[in-house]
Design a protein around this motif. Structure first.
Motif, PDB file in Angstrom:
ATOM      1  N   GLU A   1      -4.378   6.140   5.910  1.00 56.18           N
ATOM      2  CA  GLU A   1      -5.061   5.323   7.198  1.00 56.18           C
ATOM      3  C   GLU A   1      -4.317   4.512   7.918  1.00 56.18           C
ATOM      4  OE1 GLU A   1      -9.795   3.875   6.066  1.00 56.18           O
ATOM      5  OE2 GLU A   1      -8.338   3.364   4.690  1.00 56.18           O
TER       6      GLU A   1
ATOM      7  N   SER B   1      -3.971  13.523   4.659  1.00 53.07           N
ATOM      8  CA  SER B   1      -3.914  12.956   3.332  1.00 53.07           C
ATOM      9  C   SER B   1      -3.151  13.757   2.201  1.00 53.07           C
ATOM     10  CB  SER B   1      -4.828  11.869   3.561  1.00 53.07           C
ATOM     11  OG  SER B   1      -5.127  11.310   3.848  1.00 53.07           O
TER      12      SER B   1
ATOM     13  N   GLU C   1      -5.486   9.461  -3.071  1.00 55.44           N
ATOM     14  CA  GLU C   1      -6.630   8.675  -2.485  1.00 55.44           C
ATOM     15  C   GLU C   1      -5.519   7.290  -2.582  1.00 55.44           C
ATOM     16  OE1 GLU C   1      -9.315   5.900  -1.676  1.00 55.44           O
ATOM     17  OE2 GLU C   1      -9.877   7.851  -2.140  1.00 55.44           O
TER      18      GLU C   1
ATOM     19  N   TYR D   1      -4.398   9.222   0.850  1.00 57.31           N
ATOM     20  CA  TYR D   1      -5.556   8.733   2.158  1.00 57.31           C
ATOM     21  C   TYR D   1      -5.321   7.534   2.431  1.00 57.31           C
ATOM     22  CZ  TYR D   1      -9.892   8.396   4.216  1.00 57.31           C
ATOM     23  OH  TYR D   1     -10.856   8.287   5.033  1.00 57.31           O
ATOM     24  N   GLN D   2      -5.163   6.456   1.653  1.00 56.46           N
ATOM     25  CA  GLN D   2      -5.035   4.617   2.025  1.00 56.46           C
ATOM     26  C   GLN D   2      -3.267   4.172   2.956  1.00 56.46           C
ATOM     27  OE1 GLN D   2      -5.067   2.479  -1.385  1.00 56.46           O
ATOM     28  NE2 GLN D   2      -7.094   3.025  -1.829  1.00 56.46           N
TER      29      GLN D   2
ATOM     30  N   VAL E   1       0.858  -1.306  -0.289  1.00 56.91           N
ATOM     31  CA  VAL E   1       0.271  -0.032  -0.070  1.00 56.91           C
ATOM     32  C   VAL E   1       0.432   1.252   0.284  1.00 56.91           C
ATOM     33  CG1 VAL E   1      -1.705   1.043   1.347  1.00 56.91           C
ATOM     34  CG2 VAL E   1      -2.052  -1.228   1.281  1.00 56.91           C
TER      35      VAL E   1
END
Length: 554
Positions: A213, A238, A206, A209-210, A166
């Motif tokens: 997270e 993010s 995005e 963001y991952q 990720v």
């Protein structure tokens, strides 16, 4: 003079030397905001890139630079200085000034050890002859290689591989964008990537963001007086992660031709940044401002907890401060350092330790796991007591019981890599005196108490007392002294991994491994590093730790 007075004079002498260095530095560079604030950040980021993937030296630099900025920033005058990057100045800073700052910070850390006369890691002051003394600081070792275990995910290889996958995705996105570029020249590629600082790409955002997270999920539900929603915090961080990833990639591209060190510093007009984040995320403007204020460094903690520098209406930060920030630690430590209350801390921060332990034991058919078990009893002197057991782990095969008191204290570290053993020892002692000793009295007074704790009934009830072992577990720290055990979480999880298979866990072997852990304190003096220091004509100090050389004009 007694020992305390001698130590106090050494401390006063070192403090005065450091104070003189800082005053001289401020006087020399009072009109240059690069030397006062911003070259520090750029140099730190350059060190991060050049030493990657090894980060030990970078974290030492981050601590020393954070300390130095903390000394300088409050003393900068009201005059608003403009920053103009000068490569020759910056090169001079890296070669001549940064090493001196590191020396001064090293001596600043020794100050704490000079006055330590009682802790488990206390320093030694030896009288060699009248008016001649030797100071020897301690080295602590033993136990688990906890940083190695954590950062390499030894306790959960699959999870670590997933997290690495990720984390690589934003970089792969940018790499693909370069490969697919029509520019076909380096300058065009750099401009193409740099343009993403202005025209935010939602797909890349995005992915950022991952990545963010992953870290925040380890303290799921985190809320505080500043941060009312972990989702809002994710959205905000993010964006900073996005800017950091983009700028780092443009700098790496510049290395193929002419390195642009100035690009390592990310700078925005504060009001522009607030409005930009608002447009990207729809977060409320006041929340964004409040978070920027919270994450702004004011001398408390380090640039890892507080990665933003505000000056003259502008916001400055470097990529690694966000890309390396392990939010489960930096957020909790930062709230402690700024006296910001965490809402329902036990439901997010503290519970995460319990959750990681219990979830790691879910697949073993011989293991009974109970968490948060409340009890009441009357002790042997007739006093009514009550408490709750954080985690109880019972092995049916070996009739072994492990009782765990979970801790996560934010005051265990002086800096990123430097433990505060006075606080750690206090945590260990209190874990036993206030909780574990009480658990022991309750469990060992009656077999029924063990059965009720483990929720065993009927034919599953124990017929005899198990072997019981009591430990405290901290998210990061460890200490083993006087038959008391403070075990780092990822050390314990690694033992579960090593001594478990697809069906069962050999808890008795885990317990034996824990019993042999030992904290050792050594005193090593390197004669070839010795300096003889005249302490204000009162006595001579022999030291192999203190530098006391802060000459920036050599």
């Amino acid at each position: 003079m007694d020992e305390y007075q001698i130590r106090q004079q050494i401390k006063t002498y070192v403090e005065r030397k450091i104070h003189e260095f800082i005053n001289n530095y401020l006087c020399k560079y009072k009109d240059n905001i690069g030397f006062l604030l911003l070259y520090h950040l750029i140099a730190l980021e350059k060190e991060f890139i050049s030493s990657y993937p090894s980060q030990g030296k970078v974290e030492i630099y981050r601590s020393s630079i954070s300390w130095f900025i903390g000394q300088i920033k409050p003393r900068i005058g009201d005059e608003k200085l403009d920053f103009r990057f000068n490569q020759a100045e910056f090169d001079y800073y890296c070669e001549n000034i940064l090493p001196v700052i590191n020396n001064a910070y090293s001596d600043y850390k020794v100050l704490k050890e000079i006055m330590d006369m009682s802790s488990v890691t206390k320093s030694q002051l030896i009288e060699l002859s009248p008016s001649v003394y030797k100071l020897i600081n301690s080295t602590v070792w033993g136990g688990f290689l906890k940083e190695y275990l954590y950062f390499n995910g030894v306790h959960d290889k699959e999870r670590m591989e997933y997290e690495r996958t990720v984390k690589k995705q934003p970089v792969e996105f940018l790499t693909d964008r370069i490969k697919n570029s029509r520019e076909k020249n380096l300058k065009g590629d750099i401009n193409r990537i740099e343009r993403l600082m202005i025209d935010v790409n939602k797909d890349l955002l995005e992915l950022c963001y991952q990545s963010t997270e992953l870290d925040l999920s380890k303290i799921e539900g985190f809320k505080s007086e500043t941060i009312k929603s972990d989702k809002s915090l994710l959205d905000l961080i993010s964006v900073f992660y996005y800017f950091s990833q983009v700028r780092l990639e443009t700098y790496k591209l510049s290395l193929l031709d002419s390195p642009n060190d100035q690009a390592l510093l990310i700078t925005f007009n504060k009001e522009y940044l607030v409005q930009k984040i608002n447009r990207i995320t729809d977060l409320h403007v006041e929340f964004i401002k409040k978070c920027i204020t919270y994450f702004s460094f004011d001398g408390r903690g380090t640039l890892l907890e507080f990665p933003i520098l505000e000056y003259n209406g502008r916001v400055h930060f470097i990529p690694s401060s966000f890309l390396l920030s392990d939010l489960q630690f930096s957020l909790t430590n930062g709230h402690y350092l700024k006296n910001t209350k965490v809402i329902r801390r036990d439901d997010s921060v503290s519970k995460s330790v319990v959750s990681e332990i219990t979830s790691s034991l879910g697949g073993y058919n011989n293991i009974v796991v109970v968490e948060g078990k409340y009890y009441e009893f009357t002790n042997d002197v007739g006093k009514k007591e009550n408490s709750d057991i954080d985690v109880a782990v019972y092995d049916r095969n070996s009739n072994s019981l492990l009782i765990i008191e979970c801790k996560w204290k934010e005051n265990h570290y002086i800096s990123v890599l430097e433990e505060n053993y006075v606080k750690i020892l206090d945590t260990l002692n209190k874990a036993y005196s206030k909780q574990l000793n009480k658990h022991k009295a309750f469990l060992e007074s009656d077999l029924d108490n063990i059965n009720s704790t483990l929720e065993l009934t009927g034919e599953n009830e124990l017929r005899g007392f198990p072997q019981i072992f009591y430990i405290a577990v901290d998210k990061r720290c460890q200490l083993y002294i006087d038959n008391k055990y403070l075990v780092p979480l990822y050390g314990l999880l690694t033992l579960f991994k090593i001594h478990g298979d697809s069906q069962s866990l050999k808890l008795e072997i885990v317990i034996e491994e824990l019993k042999i852990q030992n904290t050792k304190v050594d005193y090593v003096y390197i004669e070839e590093n010795q300096k003889e220091v005249d302490i204000d004509s009162h006595f001579t100090l022999n030291t192999d730790d203190l530098n006391l050389d802060y000459d920036i004009d050599k």
